[in-house]
Design an enzyme around this catalytic site. Structure first.
Site, PDB file in Angstrom:
ATOM      1  CB  SER A  65      -0.953  -0.043   1.193  1.00 17.60           C
ATOM      2  OG  SER A  65      -1.930   0.966   1.108  1.00 17.60           O
TER       3      SER A  65
ATOM      4  CG  HIS B 194      -5.551  -2.384   0.202  1.00 16.27           C
ATOM      5  ND1 HIS B 194      -4.911  -1.988  -0.955  1.00 16.27           N
ATOM      6  CD2 HIS B 194      -4.988  -1.640   1.196  1.00 16.27           C
ATOM      7  CE1 HIS B 194      -4.005  -1.067  -0.676  1.00 16.27           C
ATOM      8  NE2 HIS B 194      -4.027  -0.834   0.620  1.00 16.27           N
TER       9      HIS B 194
END
Length: 398
Positions: free
Chosen positions: A168, A373
């Site tokens: 990320s 994610h």
């Protein structure tokens, strides 16, 4: 952590209205051992010696970096995401990336960016008293934190390069470093980007809606002078622990309703029994400016340094609008690994990023349609799904 805008703005509102004493720890269900151990404790529990190193950046931040020594020569550097810490790479125990690498005798270095639970130190500034401590975003974490850590690792090990792994915002930091300080491309043998974040053009609800109102929300809350978001010992985490550690109902509320809309739904890989472990480690702290910087990327559809407004931009950058990062200068070998169900690192955005990078040696979309994610660091089946994709890269480029 990766719960960027949705959780962060909720946190700002709550933090201004409540005190942590309203939710004493005694009211929550006791957390499991892995929730209470820090990175060093988890490393020891799962069979490895852990060293703790302090790295001082050019601008005076003191970062705590954990090392699990290994005999393989090329060091592997792990960088976490927004509001997160090195812990995300180890809280899955024997199924985590840090322990799995250590089990194969890699020399693992887990970084903690400025402002998180492990890196709230500075040579001059006090994070609890000096607002200047929090005057940073993902730019500084890349430009200063990663640069200082790489130099430190190479000095200690005597090696010539590292394999840099980011998740990320950890990937964002890498893209900032490699494009802004191109000399570091020679010090990175390979950059593995898990859930890459640079362009944020294609976000979906609810994050896209919150991003649209981000400047308005910030304007309304600016009188509160909140600089730290999601502090490890702050009210945000106390509330998070209280409301999300009450059994299956709180799992539904906090994860299914609260987290998954922003990350992508995948209850298979984030099971109820793991939530209490995660609660012991997140959120780990970040700056409000960092969240606003991501918000700017969403609204501008550009990957650029922080926008201070025309006057200050002209002084800092020589332009009224910040120039975009020159990704063509990121010449290091880069692997982009993305999930189809990732609500933050969208496939279309990563494809756009791929077009700007000159040396992508692997581009991989995870096969599982539900892959989100968080699965890149928290997924319960990483050894069966993710590691077969990335471990051959460690072998090839170490």
């Amino acid at each position: 952590m990766k719960i960027k805008i949705t959780f962060a703005y909720l946190v700002i509102i709550v933090n201004s209205a409540l005190a942590s004493s309203l939710f004493p720890t005694s009211l929550t269900t006791p957390l499991p051992e892995d929730a209470l151990l820090n990175f060093t404790g988890l490393g020891v529990k799962y069979g490895h010696k852990v060293e703790e190193h302090s790295v001082v950046t050019e601008d005076g931040y003191i970062l705590l970096v954990f090392r699990i020594p290994g005999k393989r020569k090329t060091p592997v550097m792990l960088m976490h995401g927004t509001g997160d810490s090195s812990d995300s790479y180890i809280i899955r125990g024997n199924r985590s990336l840090a322990i799995s690498l250590a089990n194969q005798d890699y020399d693992v270095w887990a970084v903690n960016g400025r402002g998180n639970r492990y890196s709230r130190r500075h040579v001059r500034l006090n994070p609890d008293k000096n607002s200047a401590f929090w005057d940073f975003s993902f730019h500084e974490r890349g430009y200063y934190d990663l640069a200082a850590t790489i130099d430190y690792i190479l000095q200690i090990t005597g090696e010539t390069g590292v394999i840099s792994v980011g998740h990320s915002q950890g990937t964002t930091n890498n893209f900032v470093l490699l494009s802004s300080r191109p000399e570091y491309n020679d010090k990175v043998k390979l950059c593995i980007a898990l859930a890459p974040v640079a362009f944020l053009d294609n976000l979906v609800l609810p994050i896209s809606l919150l991003a649209a109102f981000g400047p308005t929300i910030d304007g309304l809350l600016s009188p509160l002078q909140l600089n730290e978001i999601g502090g490890y010992r702050g009210i945000e985490r106390s509330l998070f622990k209280f409301f999300c550690n009450q059994g299956i109902i709180s799992y539904v509320v906090c994860v299914i309703i609260g987290i998954f809309p922003g990350q992508g739904y995948d209850a298979k890989r984030l099971e109820p029994s793991f939530l209490p472990v995660a609660l012991g480690h997140v959120p780990a702290g970040d700056s409000k400016k960092g969240l606003l910087h991501h918000n700017q990327a969403v609204l501008s559809k550009r990957f650029a340094p922080y926008d201070y407004g025309p006057v200050k931009n002209k002084k800092l950058y020589g332009h009224t609008v910040p120039p975009e990062y020159n990704l063509s200068q990121a010449t290091a070998k880069i692997a982009l690994i993305v999930g189809k169900n990732d609500h933050l690192s969208r496939v279309r955005d990563v494809e756009k990023l791929k077009m700007h990078l000159p040396n992508v040696v692997k581009y991989h979309v995870m096969q599982e349609n539900e892959w989100n994610h968080l699965d890149f660091v928290w997924g319960n089946d990483m050894p069966e799904t993710l590691f077969p994709v990335i471990f051959p890269l460690f072998e090839k480029y170490s």
